[in-house]
Scaffold this motif. Structure first.
Motif, PDB file in Angstrom:
ATOM      1  N   TRP A   1       0.844  -1.189   0.000  1.00  0.00           N
ATOM      2  CA  TRP A   1       0.000   0.000   0.000  1.00  0.00           C
ATOM      3  C   TRP A   1       0.883   1.245   0.000  1.00  0.00           C
ATOM      4  CZ3 TRP A   1      -5.267  -0.158  -0.478  1.00  0.00           C
ATOM      5  CH2 TRP A   1      -5.869  -1.411  -0.318  1.00  0.00           C
ATOM      6  N   ILE A   2       0.536   2.202  -0.851  1.00  0.00           N
ATOM      7  CA  ILE A   2       1.403   3.363  -1.073  1.00  0.00           C
ATOM      8  C   ILE A   2       0.756   4.619  -0.509  1.00  0.00           C
ATOM      9  CG2 ILE A   2       2.578   4.769  -2.803  1.00  0.00           C
ATOM     10  CD1 ILE A   2       2.577   2.325  -4.638  1.00  0.00           C
ATOM     11  N   THR A   3       1.485   5.300   0.360  1.00  0.00           N
ATOM     12  CA  THR A   3       1.034   6.573   0.930  1.00  0.00           C
ATOM     13  C   THR A   3       2.021   7.662   0.557  1.00  0.00           C
ATOM     14  OG1 THR A   3      -0.108   5.553   2.811  1.00  0.00           O
ATOM     15  CG2 THR A   3       0.559   7.851   3.056  1.00  0.00           C
ATOM     16  N   GLY A   4       1.527   8.702  -0.096  1.00  0.00           N
ATOM     17  CA  GLY A   4       2.359   9.842  -0.448  1.00  0.00           C
ATOM     18  C   GLY A   4       2.150  10.980   0.527  1.00  0.00           C
ATOM     19  N   LEU A   5       3.181  11.796   0.691  1.00  0.00           N
ATOM     20  CA  LEU A   5       3.089  12.957   1.586  1.00  0.00           C
ATOM     21  C   LEU A   5       2.957  14.234   0.775  1.00  0.00           C
ATOM     22  CD1 LEU A   5       3.962  10.945   3.811  1.00  0.00           C
ATOM     23  CD2 LEU A   5       5.320  12.805   4.797  1.00  0.00           C
TER      24      LEU A   5
ATOM     25  N   SER B   1      -4.337  13.227   7.688  1.00  0.00           N
ATOM     26  CA  SER B   1      -3.093  13.253   8.471  1.00  0.00           C
ATOM     27  C   SER B   1      -2.424  11.888   8.435  1.00  0.00           C
ATOM     28  CB  SER B   1      -3.410  13.636   9.920  1.00  0.00           C
ATOM     29  OG  SER B   1      -2.324  13.314  10.780  1.00  0.00           O
ATOM     30  N   ILE B   2      -1.105  11.877   8.477  1.00  0.00           N
ATOM     31  CA  ILE B   2      -0.405  10.593   8.540  1.00  0.00           C
ATOM     32  C   ILE B   2      -0.790   9.812   9.792  1.00  0.00           C
ATOM     33  CG2 ILE B   2       1.592  11.363   7.188  1.00  0.00           C
ATOM     34  CD1 ILE B   2       3.132  11.519   9.880  1.00  0.00           C
ATOM     35  N   TYR B   3      -1.229  10.519  10.824  1.00  0.00           N
ATOM     36  CA  TYR B   3      -1.599   9.843  12.062  1.00  0.00           C
ATOM     37  C   TYR B   3      -2.948   9.144  11.958  1.00  0.00           C
ATOM     38  CZ  TYR B   3       2.231  12.793  13.547  1.00  0.00           C
ATOM     39  OH  TYR B   3       3.455  13.417  13.633  1.00  0.00           O
ATOM     40  N   GLY B   4      -3.669   9.398  10.860  1.00  0.00           N
ATOM     41  CA  GLY B   4      -4.931   8.717  10.624  1.00  0.00           C
ATOM     42  C   GLY B   4      -4.848   7.652   9.548  1.00  0.00           C
TER      43      GLY B   4
ATOM     44  N   LYS C   1      -0.738  14.338   5.060  1.00  0.00           N
ATOM     45  CA  LYS C   1       0.185  15.400   5.447  1.00  0.00           C
ATOM     46  C   LYS C   1       0.661  15.184   6.878  1.00  0.00           C
ATOM     47  CE  LYS C   1      -3.439  18.563   7.096  1.00  0.00           C
ATOM     48  NZ  LYS C   1      -4.100  19.882   6.896  1.00  0.00           N
ATOM     49  N   ILE C   2       1.755  15.842   7.217  1.00  0.00           N
ATOM     50  CA  ILE C   2       2.212  15.909   8.602  1.00  0.00           C
ATOM     51  C   ILE C   2       1.584  17.170   9.201  1.00  0.00           C
ATOM     52  CG2 ILE C   2       4.195  16.154  10.133  1.00  0.00           C
ATOM     53  CD1 ILE C   2       5.872  14.772   7.964  1.00  0.00           C
ATOM     54  N   PRO C   3       0.701  17.037  10.165  1.00  0.00           N
ATOM     55  CA  PRO C   3       0.061  18.234  10.738  1.00  0.00           C
ATOM     56  C   PRO C   3       1.105  19.152  11.359  1.00  0.00           C
ATOM     57  CG  PRO C   3      -1.071  16.229  11.420  1.00  0.00           C
ATOM     58  CD  PRO C   3       0.198  15.796  10.780  1.00  0.00           C
ATOM     59  N   MET C   4       0.999  20.434  11.073  1.00  0.00           N
ATOM     60  CA  MET C   4       1.944  21.419  11.605  1.00  0.00           C
ATOM     61  C   MET C   4       1.157  22.614  12.148  1.00  0.00           C
ATOM     62  SD  MET C   4       5.114  21.282   8.905  1.00  0.00           S
ATOM     63  CE  MET C   4       4.063  21.184   7.466  1.00  0.00           C
TER      64      MET C   4
ATOM     65  N   GLY D   1       2.209  24.976  13.889  1.00  0.00           N
ATOM     66  CA  GLY D   1       3.029  26.179  13.959  1.00  0.00           C
ATOM     67  C   GLY D   1       2.931  27.005  12.692  1.00  0.00           C
ATOM     68  N   ALA D   2       3.832  27.972  12.576  1.00  0.00           N
ATOM     69  CA  ALA D   2       3.751  28.954  11.493  1.00  0.00           C
ATOM     70  C   ALA D   2       4.566  28.558  10.261  1.00  0.00           C
ATOM     71  CB  ALA D   2       4.223  30.318  12.002  1.00  0.00           C
ATOM     72  N   MET D   3       4.919  27.278  10.124  1.00  0.00           N
ATOM     73  CA  MET D   3       5.675  26.829   8.959  1.00  0.00           C
ATOM     74  C   MET D   3       4.763  26.031   8.039  1.00  0.00           C
ATOM     75  SD  MET D   3       8.617  28.123   9.398  1.00  0.00           S
ATOM     76  CE  MET D   3       9.519  27.331   8.081  1.00  0.00           C
ATOM     77  N   GLU D   4       4.969  26.179   6.724  1.00  0.00           N
ATOM     78  CA  GLU D   4       4.123  25.492   5.752  1.00  0.00           C
ATOM     79  C   GLU D   4       4.633  24.100   5.400  1.00  0.00           C
ATOM     80  OE1 GLU D   4       3.805  27.967   2.360  1.00  0.00           O
ATOM     81  OE2 GLU D   4       2.640  29.528   3.371  1.00  0.00           O
ATOM     82  N   SER D   5       5.937  23.871   5.586  1.00  0.00           N
ATOM     83  CA  SER D   5       6.484  22.578   5.196  1.00  0.00           C
ATOM     84  C   SER D   5       7.740  22.278   5.996  1.00  0.00           C
ATOM     85  CB  SER D   5       6.812  22.556   3.698  1.00  0.00           C
ATOM     86  OG  SER D   5       7.830  23.491   3.401  1.00  0.00           O
ATOM     87  N   LEU D   6       8.152  21.002   5.927  1.00  0.00           N
ATOM     88  CA  LEU D   6       9.381  20.547   6.574  1.00  0.00           C
ATOM     89  C   LEU D   6      10.404  20.182   5.509  1.00  0.00           C
ATOM     90  CD1 LEU D   6       7.913  18.117   9.274  1.00  0.00           C
ATOM     91  CD2 LEU D   6       8.776  20.433   9.666  1.00  0.00           C
ATOM     92  N   ASN D   7      11.666  20.256   5.859  1.00  0.00           N
ATOM     93  CA  ASN D   7      12.715  19.712   5.013  1.00  0.00           C
ATOM     94  C   ASN D   7      12.404  18.245   4.733  1.00  0.00           C
ATOM     95  OD1 ASN D   7      15.382  18.008   5.045  1.00  0.00           O
ATOM     96  ND2 ASN D   7      15.964  20.018   4.288  1.00  0.00           N
ATOM     97  N   VAL D   8      12.691  17.768   3.507  1.00  0.00           N
ATOM     98  CA  VAL D   8      12.312  16.417   3.124  1.00  0.00           C
ATOM     99  C   VAL D   8      12.945  15.363   4.021  1.00  0.00           C
ATOM    100  CG1 VAL D   8      14.167  16.238   1.404  1.00  0.00           C
ATOM    101  CG2 VAL D   8      12.124  14.807   1.188  1.00  0.00           C
ATOM    102  N   SER D   9      14.161  15.596   4.501  1.00  0.00           N
ATOM    103  CA  SER D   9      14.792  14.603   5.372  1.00  0.00           C
ATOM    104  C   SER D   9      14.133  14.569   6.745  1.00  0.00           C
ATOM    105  CB  SER D   9      16.293  14.880   5.500  1.00  0.00           C
ATOM    106  OG  SER D   9      16.541  16.118   6.125  1.00  0.00           O
ATOM    107  N   VAL D  10      13.689  15.726   7.233  1.00  0.00           N
ATOM    108  CA  VAL D  10      12.971  15.765   8.508  1.00  0.00           C
ATOM    109  C   VAL D  10      11.625  15.068   8.365  1.00  0.00           C
ATOM    110  CG1 VAL D  10      11.912  17.261  10.242  1.00  0.00           C
ATOM    111  CG2 VAL D  10      14.131  17.876   9.250  1.00  0.00           C
ATOM    112  N   ALA D  11      10.907  15.375   7.284  1.00  0.00           N
ATOM    113  CA  ALA D  11       9.615  14.740   7.042  1.00  0.00           C
ATOM    114  C   ALA D  11       9.768  13.223   6.919  1.00  0.00           C
ATOM    115  CB  ALA D  11       8.985  15.307   5.775  1.00  0.00           C
ATOM    116  N   THR D  12      10.849  12.782   6.283  1.00  0.00           N
ATOM    117  CA  THR D  12      11.107  11.348   6.156  1.00  0.00           C
ATOM    118  C   THR D  12      11.221  10.696   7.527  1.00  0.00           C
ATOM    119  OG1 THR D  12      12.201  11.528   4.011  1.00  0.00           O
ATOM    120  CG2 THR D  12      12.803   9.647   5.375  1.00  0.00           C
TER     121      THR D  12
END
Length: 248
Positions: A172-176, A183-186, A217-220, A222-233
């Motif tokens: 099963w494939i999940t994209g971010l 949310s990824i938590y769901g 998505k990774i719920p955020m 805070g005031a940032m729209e995205s994470l660095n790809v390595s952090v998100a990984t």
């Protein structure tokens, strides 16, 4: 990939610890008294790896902009895993299959950090496209802190075809992506799963996204729209591990 120089105490230590058979020689700075460097030299000698003492200027030249800390190793990387190796890797891990797909990561430090997280999470394989993406360069290997030696990295000619093959194998494939309500938590990340992250600037390509079973998505808050790809990984891989541990 041809021979390359691994630079610095931790990367050299990782190479000797995980893949000593690929280390061809060790160069140590003349007059170097760092205990860890001396220990690496003794370890190399015990492994029958030639150790040579060289002027600092020579190590500086070999290291480029990286800090060598008085030691560099000539390393011959083993052959990268091949597309044809993927079915056997999936069969080996079965229900525990966890694949990381990076759709167009171009920064070597990001790829190295992703490989480090993948190795820590005991990922089955990391899949990248051959085109428009960074490969396994010396910078990637250094940034991975040994991760590049511990997880199969497979560069594929046609990423869409590989994703279809994963689906056919029951993965099963999940994209971010940030533009979704899920949310990824769901998302259920137990069982055979592939996690797909896009490039640093553009994210997943359209066809890649269309081939995902889920997009989350990774719920955020805070005031940032995205994470660095390595952090998100790292975030999504260890969410998958959390869910799998809870299952047991």
């Amino acid at each position: 990939m041809s021979e390359s120089w691994i630079v610095g105490i931790n990367p050299v230590e990782g190479a000797l610890g995980n893949d000593a058979g690929q280390v061809r020689e060790l160069l140590v700075e003349q007059g170097q008294r760092n205990a860890r460097v001396q220990a690496l030299a003794e370890r190399a000698k015990a492994l029958k790896i030639p150790v040579h003492h060289r002027p600092r200027e020579q190590l500086d030249k070999l290291s480029g902009e990286a800090r060598h800390q008085g030691v560099v190793a000539l390393y011959e990387p083993p052959p990268m895993a091949h597309e044809g190796d993927l079915p056997a890797l999936l069969e080996r891990d079965g229900a525990d299959t966890l694949v990381l797909v990076l759709d167009g990561v171009t920064d070597p430090h990001n790829l190295g950090a992703c490989l480090r997280s993948a190795a820590a999470a005991r990922v089955t394989a990391v899949i990248v496209p051959k085109d428009r993406a960074v490969g396994l360069t010396p910078v990637v290997r250094r940034a991975s802190a040994g991760g590049a030696d511990r997880v199969p990295l497979i560069a594929v000619t046609n990423l869409a075809r590989t994703l279809r093959e994963l689906k056919d194998a029951g993965v099963w494939i999940t994209g971010l992506a940030g533009d979704t309500d899920d949310s990824i938590y769901g998302i259920d990340l137990k069982g055979p799963v592939a996690l797909v992250l896009g490039s640093e600037g553009e994210g997943m390509r359209r066809l890649t996204r269309e081939l995902c079973d889920f997009v989350a998505k990774i719920p955020m808050p805070g005031a940032m729209e995205s994470l660095n790809v390595s952090v998100a990984t790292g975030v999504v891989l260890f969410e998958a591990l959390r869910q799998r541990s809870a299952k047991r």
